[in-house]
Design a protein around this motif. Sequence first.
Motif, PDB file in Angstrom:
ATOM      1  N   GLN A  64       7.408   0.725   4.348  1.00 59.66           N
ATOM      2  CA  GLN A  64       7.034  -0.639   4.706  1.00 59.66           C
ATOM      3  C   GLN A  64       5.515  -0.813   4.694  1.00 59.66           C
ATOM      4  O   GLN A  64       4.991  -1.812   4.185  1.00 59.66           O
ATOM      5  CB  GLN A  64       7.593  -0.975   6.086  1.00 59.66           C
ATOM      6  N   LYS A  65       4.794   0.162   5.233  1.00 58.69           N
ATOM      7  CA  LYS A  65       3.326   0.070   5.283  1.00 58.69           C
ATOM      8  C   LYS A  65       2.713   0.178   3.892  1.00 58.69           C
ATOM      9  O   LYS A  65       1.737  -0.512   3.572  1.00 58.69           O
ATOM     10  CB  LYS A  65       2.768   1.158   6.205  1.00 58.69           C
ATOM     11  N   ILE A  66       3.280   1.037   3.040  1.00 58.06           N
ATOM     12  CA  ILE A  66       2.769   1.166   1.672  1.00 58.06           C
ATOM     13  C   ILE A  66       2.922  -0.153   0.922  1.00 58.06           C
ATOM     14  O   ILE A  66       2.045  -0.552   0.147  1.00 58.06           O
ATOM     15  CB  ILE A  66       3.487   2.311   0.928  1.00 58.06           C
ATOM     16  N   ARG A  67       4.022  -0.845   1.176  1.00 62.67           N
ATOM     17  CA  ARG A  67       4.255  -2.113   0.491  1.00 62.67           C
ATOM     18  C   ARG A  67       3.248  -3.197   0.896  1.00 62.67           C
ATOM     19  O   ARG A  67       3.137  -4.227   0.234  1.00 62.67           O
ATOM     20  CB  ARG A  67       5.683  -2.596   0.752  1.00 62.67           C
ATOM     21  N   GLU A  68       2.507  -2.969   1.963  1.00 65.51           N
ATOM     22  CA  GLU A  68       1.474  -3.920   2.364  1.00 65.51           C
ATOM     23  C   GLU A  68       0.254  -3.860   1.457  1.00 65.51           C
ATOM     24  O   GLU A  68      -0.528  -4.799   1.408  1.00 65.51           O
ATOM     25  CB  GLU A  68       1.059  -3.663   3.819  1.00 65.51           C
ATOM     26  N   PHE A  69       0.099  -2.739   0.714  1.00 76.62           N
ATOM     27  CA  PHE A  69      -1.093  -2.620  -0.136  1.00 76.62           C
ATOM     28  C   PHE A  69      -0.801  -2.094  -1.538  1.00 76.62           C
ATOM     29  O   PHE A  69      -1.713  -2.015  -2.363  1.00 76.62           O
ATOM     30  CB  PHE A  69      -2.140  -1.713   0.529  1.00 76.62           C
ATOM     31  N   SER A  70       0.451  -1.755  -1.848  1.00 74.17           N
ATOM     32  CA  SER A  70       0.741  -1.174  -3.163  1.00 74.17           C
ATOM     33  C   SER A  70       2.168  -1.464  -3.597  1.00 74.17           C
ATOM     34  O   SER A  70       3.078  -1.541  -2.767  1.00 74.17           O
ATOM     35  CB  SER A  70       0.526   0.345  -3.121  1.00 74.17           C
ATOM     36  N   ASN A  71       2.370  -1.609  -4.915  1.00 66.69           N
ATOM     37  CA  ASN A  71       3.721  -1.757  -5.467  1.00 66.69           C
ATOM     38  C   ASN A  71       4.139  -0.501  -6.230  1.00 66.69           C
ATOM     39  O   ASN A  71       5.001  -0.540  -7.105  1.00 66.69           O
ATOM     40  CB  ASN A  71       3.808  -2.989  -6.380  1.00 66.69           C
ATOM     41  N   VAL A  72       3.526   0.634  -5.895  1.00 67.75           N
ATOM     42  CA  VAL A  72       3.874   1.910  -6.524  1.00 67.75           C
ATOM     43  C   VAL A  72       5.374   2.184  -6.369  1.00 67.75           C
ATOM     44  O   VAL A  72       5.954   1.937  -5.315  1.00 67.75           O
ATOM     45  CB  VAL A  72       3.050   3.064  -5.893  1.00 67.75           C
ATOM     46  N   PRO A  73       6.048   2.665  -7.422  1.00 69.13           N
ATOM     47  CA  PRO A  73       7.479   2.982  -7.292  1.00 69.13           C
ATOM     48  C   PRO A  73       7.730   4.041  -6.221  1.00 69.13           C
ATOM     49  O   PRO A  73       6.989   5.025  -6.129  1.00 69.13           O
ATOM     50  CB  PRO A  73       7.848   3.502  -8.685  1.00 69.13           C
ATOM     51  N   ILE A  74       8.775   3.833  -5.413  1.00 73.32           N
ATOM     52  CA  ILE A  74       9.133   4.760  -4.337  1.00 73.32           C
ATOM     53  C   ILE A  74      10.602   5.139  -4.463  1.00 73.32           C
ATOM     54  O   ILE A  74      11.471   4.273  -4.526  1.00 73.32           O
ATOM     55  CB  ILE A  74       8.884   4.136  -2.952  1.00 73.32           C
ATOM     56  N   ILE A  75      10.864   6.450  -4.497  1.00 71.97           N
ATOM     57  CA  ILE A  75      12.226   6.976  -4.446  1.00 71.97           C
ATOM     58  C   ILE A  75      12.415   7.627  -3.084  1.00 71.97           C
ATOM     59  O   ILE A  75      11.650   8.503  -2.700  1.00 71.97           O
ATOM     60  CB  ILE A  75      12.486   8.016  -5.552  1.00 71.97           C
ATOM     61  N   ILE A  76      13.414   7.180  -2.353  1.00 75.03           N
ATOM     62  CA  ILE A  76      13.679   7.714  -1.014  1.00 75.03           C
ATOM     63  C   ILE A  76      14.626   8.917  -1.090  1.00 75.03           C
ATOM     64  O   ILE A  76      15.602   8.910  -1.840  1.00 75.03           O
ATOM     65  CB  ILE A  76      14.272   6.618  -0.108  1.00 75.03           C
ATOM     66  N   LEU A  77      14.305   9.941  -0.304  1.00 72.83           N
ATOM     67  CA  LEU A  77      15.204  11.074  -0.098  1.00 72.83           C
ATOM     68  C   LEU A  77      15.838  10.925   1.277  1.00 72.83           C
ATOM     69  O   LEU A  77      15.137  10.649   2.256  1.00 72.83           O
ATOM     70  CB  LEU A  77      14.437  12.399  -0.138  1.00 72.83           C
TER      71      LEU A  77
END
Length: 224
Positions: A64-77
Amino acid sequence: MKILIVDDEKLLVKGIRFNFEQDGYQVETAFDGEEALRLAKDKTIDLIILDLMLPKIDGISVCQKIREFSNVPIIILTAKSEDMDKILGLEYGADDYITKPFNILELKARVKAIIRRSSQTMQDKSKVSFGDIALDYNQRKITINGVSKDLTSKEFDLMDLFISNPNKVYSRDSLLDLVWGYDYPGDARTVDVHIRRLREKIEPNSAEPVYIITKWGAGYYFKH
Protein backbone atom coordinates in the motif's frame (compact mmCIF):
# COMPACT_ATOMS: atom_id res chain seq x y z
CA MET A 1 16.59 -5.41 -15.00
CA LYS A 2 16.60 -5.13 -11.21
CA ILE A 3 14.37 -7.17 -8.90
CA LEU A 4 13.76 -6.57 -5.19
CA ILE A 5 13.09 -9.74 -3.16
CA VAL A 6 11.45 -9.17 0.24
CA ASP A 7 11.09 -12.07 2.67
CA ASP A 8 12.30 -12.81 6.21
CA GLU A 9 13.21 -16.41 5.29
CA LYS A 10 16.86 -15.89 4.46
CA LEU A 11 17.42 -19.30 2.90
CA LEU A 12 14.44 -18.77 0.60
CA VAL A 13 15.70 -15.33 -0.39
CA LYS A 14 19.15 -16.79 -1.07
CA GLY A 15 17.67 -19.44 -3.36
CA ILE A 16 15.47 -17.00 -5.28
CA ARG A 17 18.34 -14.55 -5.62
CA PHE A 18 20.68 -17.24 -6.98
CA ASN A 19 18.15 -18.37 -9.58
CA PHE A 20 17.40 -14.88 -10.86
CA GLU A 21 21.05 -13.82 -10.91
CA GLN A 22 21.76 -16.95 -12.97
CA ASP A 23 19.27 -15.57 -15.51
CA GLY A 24 21.06 -12.22 -15.65
CA TYR A 25 18.87 -10.15 -13.32
CA GLN A 26 20.29 -7.72 -10.78
CA VAL A 27 18.85 -8.50 -7.36
CA GLU A 28 18.32 -6.44 -4.19
CA THR A 29 17.09 -8.12 -1.00
CA ALA A 30 15.24 -7.02 2.12
CA PHE A 31 14.24 -9.03 5.19
CA ASP A 32 11.63 -6.73 6.76
CA GLY A 33 9.05 -4.19 5.66
CA GLU A 34 11.01 -1.09 6.66
CA GLU A 35 14.04 -2.14 4.65
CA ALA A 36 11.82 -2.96 1.68
CA LEU A 37 10.28 0.50 1.68
CA ARG A 38 13.68 2.18 1.93
CA LEU A 39 15.05 0.22 -1.02
CA ALA A 40 11.91 0.79 -3.09
CA LYS A 41 12.32 4.54 -2.58
CA ASP A 42 16.10 4.79 -2.93
CA LYS A 43 16.80 2.30 -5.72
CA THR A 44 15.57 1.97 -9.29
CA ILE A 45 13.56 -1.25 -9.03
CA ASP A 46 11.83 -2.89 -12.01
CA LEU A 47 9.83 -5.53 -10.11
CA ILE A 48 9.24 -6.51 -6.47
CA ILE A 49 8.66 -10.01 -5.08
CA LEU A 50 7.02 -9.33 -1.72
CA ASP A 51 6.15 -11.71 1.11
CA LEU A 52 3.02 -10.93 3.13
CA MET A 53 4.31 -12.04 6.53
CA LEU A 54 7.13 -9.60 7.36
CA PRO A 55 8.65 -8.15 10.56
CA LYS A 56 8.20 -4.46 11.42
CA ILE A 57 5.74 -3.69 8.59
CA ASP A 58 3.56 -6.39 7.02
CA GLY A 59 3.54 -7.02 3.30
CA ILE A 60 0.07 -5.59 2.67
CA SER A 61 1.08 -2.29 4.30
CA VAL A 62 4.34 -2.26 2.37
CA CYS A 63 2.43 -2.77 -0.88
CA GLN A 64 0.00 0.00 0.00
CA LYS A 65 2.80 2.44 0.88
CA ILE A 66 4.76 1.65 -2.29
CA ARG A 67 1.68 2.44 -4.35
CA GLU A 68 1.76 5.96 -2.91
CA PHE A 69 4.93 6.72 -4.89
CA SER A 70 5.47 3.98 -7.49
CA ASN A 71 3.62 1.75 -9.98
CA VAL A 72 6.42 -0.85 -10.04
CA PRO A 73 5.02 -4.37 -10.63
CA ILE A 74 4.57 -6.33 -7.37
CA ILE A 75 4.19 -10.10 -7.01
CA ILE A 76 3.01 -11.18 -3.56
CA LEU A 77 4.25 -14.34 -1.85
CA THR A 78 1.89 -15.83 0.70
CA ALA A 79 2.19 -18.96 2.83
CA LYS A 80 -1.48 -18.76 3.73
CA SER A 81 -4.12 -20.66 1.84
CA GLU A 82 -6.98 -18.28 2.62
CA ASP A 83 -8.20 -16.50 -0.50
CA MET A 84 -8.73 -13.29 1.48
CA ASP A 85 -4.99 -12.74 1.83
CA LYS A 86 -4.54 -13.00 -1.92
CA ILE A 87 -7.46 -10.72 -2.71
CA LEU A 88 -6.36 -8.15 -0.12
CA GLY A 89 -2.94 -8.07 -1.71
CA LEU A 90 -4.49 -7.33 -5.09
CA GLU A 91 -6.84 -4.73 -3.60
CA TYR A 92 -3.88 -2.78 -2.24
CA GLY A 93 -2.07 -2.67 -5.55
CA ALA A 94 -0.26 -5.97 -6.15
CA ASP A 95 -0.19 -7.24 -9.72
CA ASP A 96 -0.01 -10.95 -9.01
CA TYR A 97 0.44 -13.51 -6.24
CA ILE A 98 1.96 -16.94 -5.78
CA THR A 99 1.35 -19.28 -2.83
CA LYS A 100 4.17 -20.97 -0.91
CA PRO A 101 5.55 -23.49 -1.42
CA PHE A 102 6.09 -22.74 -5.10
CA ASN A 103 8.20 -23.99 -7.96
CA ILE A 104 10.95 -21.52 -8.86
CA LEU A 105 10.15 -22.07 -12.55
CA GLU A 106 6.59 -20.87 -11.93
CA LEU A 107 7.87 -17.73 -10.18
CA LYS A 108 10.25 -17.08 -13.07
CA ALA A 109 7.35 -17.47 -15.51
CA ARG A 110 5.29 -14.91 -13.58
CA VAL A 111 8.16 -12.43 -13.56
CA LYS A 112 8.91 -12.89 -17.27
CA ALA A 113 5.24 -12.51 -18.17
CA ILE A 114 4.89 -9.20 -16.34
CA ILE A 115 8.13 -7.82 -17.78
CA ARG A 116 7.28 -8.99 -21.30
CA ARG A 117 3.83 -7.45 -21.22
CA SER A 118 5.19 -4.15 -19.88
CA SER A 119 7.83 -4.06 -22.62
CA GLN A 120 5.35 -4.86 -25.38
CA THR A 121 3.08 -1.93 -24.50
CA MET A 122 6.06 0.41 -24.82
CA GLN A 123 6.97 -0.65 -28.35
CA ASP A 124 6.06 1.82 -31.10
CA LYS A 125 3.77 3.77 -28.77
CA SER A 126 4.10 6.92 -26.73
CA LYS A 127 0.53 8.13 -26.27
CA VAL A 128 -2.86 6.87 -27.41
CA SER A 129 -6.05 8.90 -27.06
CA PHE A 130 -9.65 7.75 -27.12
CA GLY A 131 -12.20 10.49 -26.50
CA ASP A 132 -11.49 11.99 -23.09
CA ILE A 133 -8.99 9.23 -22.24
CA ALA A 134 -5.27 9.26 -23.04
CA LEU A 135 -2.70 6.59 -22.22
CA ASP A 136 0.92 7.66 -21.70
CA TYR A 137 3.10 4.63 -22.46
CA ASN A 138 6.33 6.22 -21.27
CA GLN A 139 5.05 7.04 -17.79
CA ARG A 140 2.39 4.29 -17.85
CA LYS A 141 -0.27 6.73 -16.70
CA ILE A 142 -3.80 7.52 -17.79
CA THR A 143 -5.29 10.98 -18.25
CA ILE A 144 -9.05 11.49 -18.12
CA ASN A 145 -10.44 14.93 -18.97
CA GLY A 146 -6.99 16.36 -18.31
CA VAL A 147 -6.62 14.71 -14.89
CA SER A 148 -3.66 12.32 -14.60
CA LYS A 149 -4.01 9.11 -12.60
CA ASP A 150 -1.39 6.49 -11.73
CA LEU A 151 -2.13 2.89 -12.66
CA THR A 152 -0.44 -0.26 -11.45
CA SER A 153 1.28 -2.41 -14.04
CA LYS A 154 -1.67 -4.77 -14.53
CA GLU A 155 -4.25 -1.96 -14.47
CA PHE A 156 -2.33 -0.24 -17.27
CA ASP A 157 -2.04 -3.46 -19.27
CA LEU A 158 -5.78 -4.07 -18.95
CA MET A 159 -6.53 -0.52 -20.07
CA ASP A 160 -4.12 -0.86 -23.00
CA LEU A 161 -5.90 -4.03 -24.17
CA PHE A 162 -9.36 -2.52 -23.77
CA ILE A 163 -8.64 0.80 -25.46
CA SER A 164 -6.87 -0.96 -28.34
CA ASN A 165 -9.90 -3.21 -28.92
CA PRO A 166 -13.07 -1.19 -28.24
CA ASN A 167 -16.37 -3.08 -28.02
CA LYS A 168 -14.60 -6.45 -27.99
CA VAL A 169 -15.79 -8.65 -25.14
CA TYR A 170 -13.09 -10.50 -23.19
CA SER A 171 -13.87 -13.36 -20.86
CA ARG A 172 -12.02 -13.56 -17.55
CA ASP A 173 -9.99 -16.49 -18.84
CA SER A 174 -9.03 -14.51 -21.95
CA LEU A 175 -7.92 -11.56 -19.85
CA LEU A 176 -5.85 -13.84 -17.62
CA ASP A 177 -4.15 -15.26 -20.70
CA LEU A 178 -3.62 -11.98 -22.56
CA VAL A 179 -2.74 -9.67 -19.68
CA TRP A 180 -1.16 -11.99 -17.13
CA GLY A 181 0.53 -13.82 -19.98
CA TYR A 182 0.54 -17.44 -18.85
CA ASP A 183 -1.71 -20.33 -17.91
CA TYR A 184 -3.02 -18.78 -14.70
CA PRO A 185 -4.11 -21.23 -11.96
CA GLY A 186 -7.80 -20.57 -12.26
CA ASP A 187 -8.64 -17.69 -9.91
CA ALA A 188 -10.81 -15.49 -12.12
CA ARG A 189 -11.51 -13.19 -9.16
CA THR A 190 -8.07 -11.73 -9.78
CA VAL A 191 -9.53 -10.14 -12.91
CA ASP A 192 -12.60 -8.87 -11.05
CA VAL A 193 -10.43 -7.19 -8.41
CA HIS A 194 -8.32 -5.42 -11.03
CA ILE A 195 -11.39 -4.34 -13.01
CA ARG A 196 -12.95 -2.94 -9.84
CA ARG A 197 -9.79 -1.01 -8.98
CA LEU A 198 -9.52 0.29 -12.53
CA ARG A 199 -13.12 1.45 -12.53
CA GLU A 200 -12.60 3.31 -9.26
CA LYS A 201 -9.82 5.28 -10.93
CA ILE A 202 -11.31 6.02 -14.35
CA GLU A 203 -15.10 5.95 -14.08
CA PRO A 204 -17.12 9.03 -13.08
CA ASN A 205 -19.22 6.62 -10.99
CA SER A 206 -17.74 3.15 -10.56
CA ALA A 207 -21.18 1.79 -9.62
CA GLU A 208 -22.49 2.80 -13.06
CA PRO A 209 -19.50 2.43 -15.40
CA VAL A 210 -19.48 4.14 -18.79
CA TYR A 211 -16.09 2.95 -20.05
CA ILE A 212 -15.51 -0.64 -18.89
CA ILE A 213 -18.79 -2.50 -19.20
CA THR A 214 -19.76 -5.91 -17.87
CA LYS A 215 -21.49 -8.20 -20.35
CA TRP A 216 -23.18 -10.62 -18.00
CA GLY A 217 -22.16 -14.22 -18.52
CA ALA A 218 -19.49 -13.24 -21.06
CA GLY A 219 -16.92 -10.84 -19.60
CA TYR A 220 -15.87 -7.21 -19.95
CA TYR A 221 -15.46 -4.73 -22.81
CA PHE A 222 -14.46 -1.12 -23.41
CA LYS A 223 -17.41 0.86 -24.74
CA HIS A 224 -16.74 2.82 -27.92
